[in-house]
Design an enzyme around this catalytic site. Structure first.
Site, short mmCIF file in Angstrom:
data_model
loop_
_atom_site.label_atom_id
_atom_site.label_comp_id
_atom_site.label_asym_id
_atom_site.label_seq_id
_atom_site.Cartn_x
_atom_site.Cartn_y
_atom_site.Cartn_z
N GLY A 12 -35.67 -4.91 11.55
CA GLY A 12 -34.70 -4.29 10.64
C GLY A 12 -33.35 -4.15 11.31
O GLY A 12 -32.67 -3.14 11.16
N ARG A 15 -28.96 -4.15 9.28
CA ARG A 15 -28.04 -3.13 8.74
C ARG A 15 -28.47 -1.74 9.21
O ARG A 15 -29.51 -1.59 9.85
CB ARG A 15 -27.96 -3.21 7.20
CG ARG A 15 -29.28 -3.10 6.50
CD ARG A 15 -29.18 -3.62 5.06
NE ARG A 15 -30.52 -3.71 4.49
CZ ARG A 15 -31.10 -2.72 3.82
NH1 ARG A 15 -30.46 -1.61 3.59
NH2 ARG A 15 -32.34 -2.87 3.36
N ASP A 63 -41.39 -10.70 7.82
CA ASP A 63 -41.82 -9.45 7.20
C ASP A 63 -42.75 -8.71 8.16
O ASP A 63 -43.86 -9.18 8.42
CB ASP A 63 -42.54 -9.79 5.88
CG ASP A 63 -43.01 -8.55 5.13
OD1 ASP A 63 -42.91 -7.43 5.68
OD2 ASP A 63 -43.48 -8.71 3.99
N VAL A 64 -42.32 -7.58 8.69
CA VAL A 64 -43.16 -6.88 9.66
C VAL A 64 -44.45 -6.34 9.04
O VAL A 64 -45.40 -6.02 9.74
CB VAL A 64 -42.41 -5.72 10.38
CG1 VAL A 64 -41.18 -6.21 11.10
CG2 VAL A 64 -42.08 -4.58 9.43
N ASN A 90 -37.88 -0.71 14.45
CA ASN A 90 -36.94 0.09 13.65
C ASN A 90 -37.13 -0.11 12.15
O ASN A 90 -36.75 0.76 11.37
CB ASN A 90 -35.51 -0.29 14.07
CG ASN A 90 -34.47 0.22 13.11
OD1 ASN A 90 -34.12 1.38 13.10
ND2 ASN A 90 -33.98 -0.68 12.23
N TYR A 155 -44.33 8.70 3.93
CA TYR A 155 -43.35 8.48 5.01
C TYR A 155 -43.62 9.43 6.19
O TYR A 155 -43.61 9.02 7.35
CB TYR A 155 -41.96 8.71 4.43
CG TYR A 155 -40.79 8.39 5.34
CD1 TYR A 155 -40.41 7.07 5.59
CD2 TYR A 155 -40.05 9.42 5.92
CE1 TYR A 155 -39.32 6.79 6.40
CE2 TYR A 155 -38.96 9.14 6.73
CZ TYR A 155 -38.60 7.83 6.96
OH TYR A 155 -37.52 7.55 7.76
N LYS A 159 -44.58 8.24 9.96
CA LYS A 159 -43.71 8.57 11.09
C LYS A 159 -44.44 9.44 12.12
O LYS A 159 -44.24 9.29 13.32
CB LYS A 159 -42.43 9.26 10.60
CG LYS A 159 -41.52 8.33 9.76
CD LYS A 159 -41.13 7.08 10.52
CE LYS A 159 -40.02 6.29 9.85
NZ LYS A 159 -39.73 5.02 10.54
#
Ligand code: NDP
Length: 249
Positions: A12, A15, A63-64, A90, A155, A159
């Site tokens: 990533g 940007r 594509d991760v 990232n 999310y 994380k």
């Protein structure tokens, strides 16, 4: 130029935070692989900015979230360049919604990109690092993994999962002088946070002792430190970059 002779890959990297990480590592002398999945123009812009500053970089689109794509993408990098010495996991996405209404596909997409992606990229990169007996893996977690947040169970889980994965990896890889750490940004001004309304931004600012949202450069500085030789005795840790909004471990 403390990273001269090193090859870095930033997932990533086209940007937002990833772009600033790419610029910063290139300024430190690393050859930088800019991974992205869709936004080729942002990635090309990052590449051109690095070249414009006299640095060296290349594009690494894959594509991760797709393990087969990660494997072939990492093989291509090792064949065309050097095996990766510094991996910055990232790439990340959000698919927000209250849990009662959250689709399983929203859970899966967030896990596949943010957590499984870091696992598969690290697994592919660590072989070369083990051979070289040197490496840096930096996983981009989030303050949300520590605080939780209504509407982000997927999310927050991904994380927080990265933090546990980082600690276990740090123990596995320490014997080869490979360090594995997390950077945990707070609220940073990027496309990811661009949809927040002014009211919500104000409410967030009120929780930040330093009184402002962060910039991608603030996060890139922390990544640069963890990528550098100066951080060689630090592993399994999380470096928080959040203006003081969370001060736990
Ligand atoms: P952005 O939304 O600005 O950029 C996300 C990047 O991830 C893009 O380059 C995108 O590629 C890439 N990406 C998404 N999915 C994939 C995939 N499947 N394969 C490869 N690349 C992918 O995000 P930020 O810069 O804000 O966030 C970067 C990281 O920091 C994320 O992990 C995020 O969770 C974390 N973070 C961000 C915070 C913030 O406030 N902004 C706070 C805490 C953590 P493409 O350009 O091709 O779409």
């Amino acid at each position: 130029m403390t990273l001269t002779g090193k090859t870095a890959l930033v997932t990533g990297g086209g940007r937002g935070i990833g772009q600033q990480v790419c610029l910063r590592l290139a300024r430190m002398g690393a050859v930088v692989g800019i991974n992205y999945v869709r936004n080729s123009s942002a990635a090309e812009d990052t590449l051109n900015r690095i070249r414009g500053e006299g640095g060296t970089a290349f594009l690494a689109p894959f594509d991760v979230a797709d393990p087969a794509a990660v494997e072939s993408g990492m093989k291509d990098i090792a064949a065309a360049h050097e095996a990766v010495d510094i991996l910055v996991n990232n790439a990340g996405i959000t698919r927000d919604g209250l849990m009662a209404r959250m689709k399983t596909s929203d859970w899966d997409q967030v896990m596949d990109t943010n957590l499984k992606g870091a696992f598969t990229c690290s697994k592919a990169a660590m072989k070369g690092m083990m051979k070289k007996r040197w490496g840096r893996i930096i996983n981009m977690t989030s303050v949300i993994g520590f605080l939780g947040n209504a509407g982000q169970v997927n999310y927050a889980a991904a994380k927080a999962g990265l933090v546990g994965m980082t600690r276990a990896m740090a123990r596995e890889l320490a014997g080869r002088s490979i360090t594995v750490n997390c950077v945990a940004p707070g609220y940073i001004v990027t496309d990811m946070t661009s949809s927040l309304t002014e009211d919500i931004r104000e409410a967030i600012r009120a929780q930040i002792p330093l009184g402002t949202l962060g910039q991608p450069e603030d996060v890139a500085a922390a990544v640069a430190f963890l990528a550098s030789p100066d951080s060689g005795y630090i592993t399994g840790q999380t470096l928080h970059v959040n203006g003081g909004m969370y001060m736990g471990s």
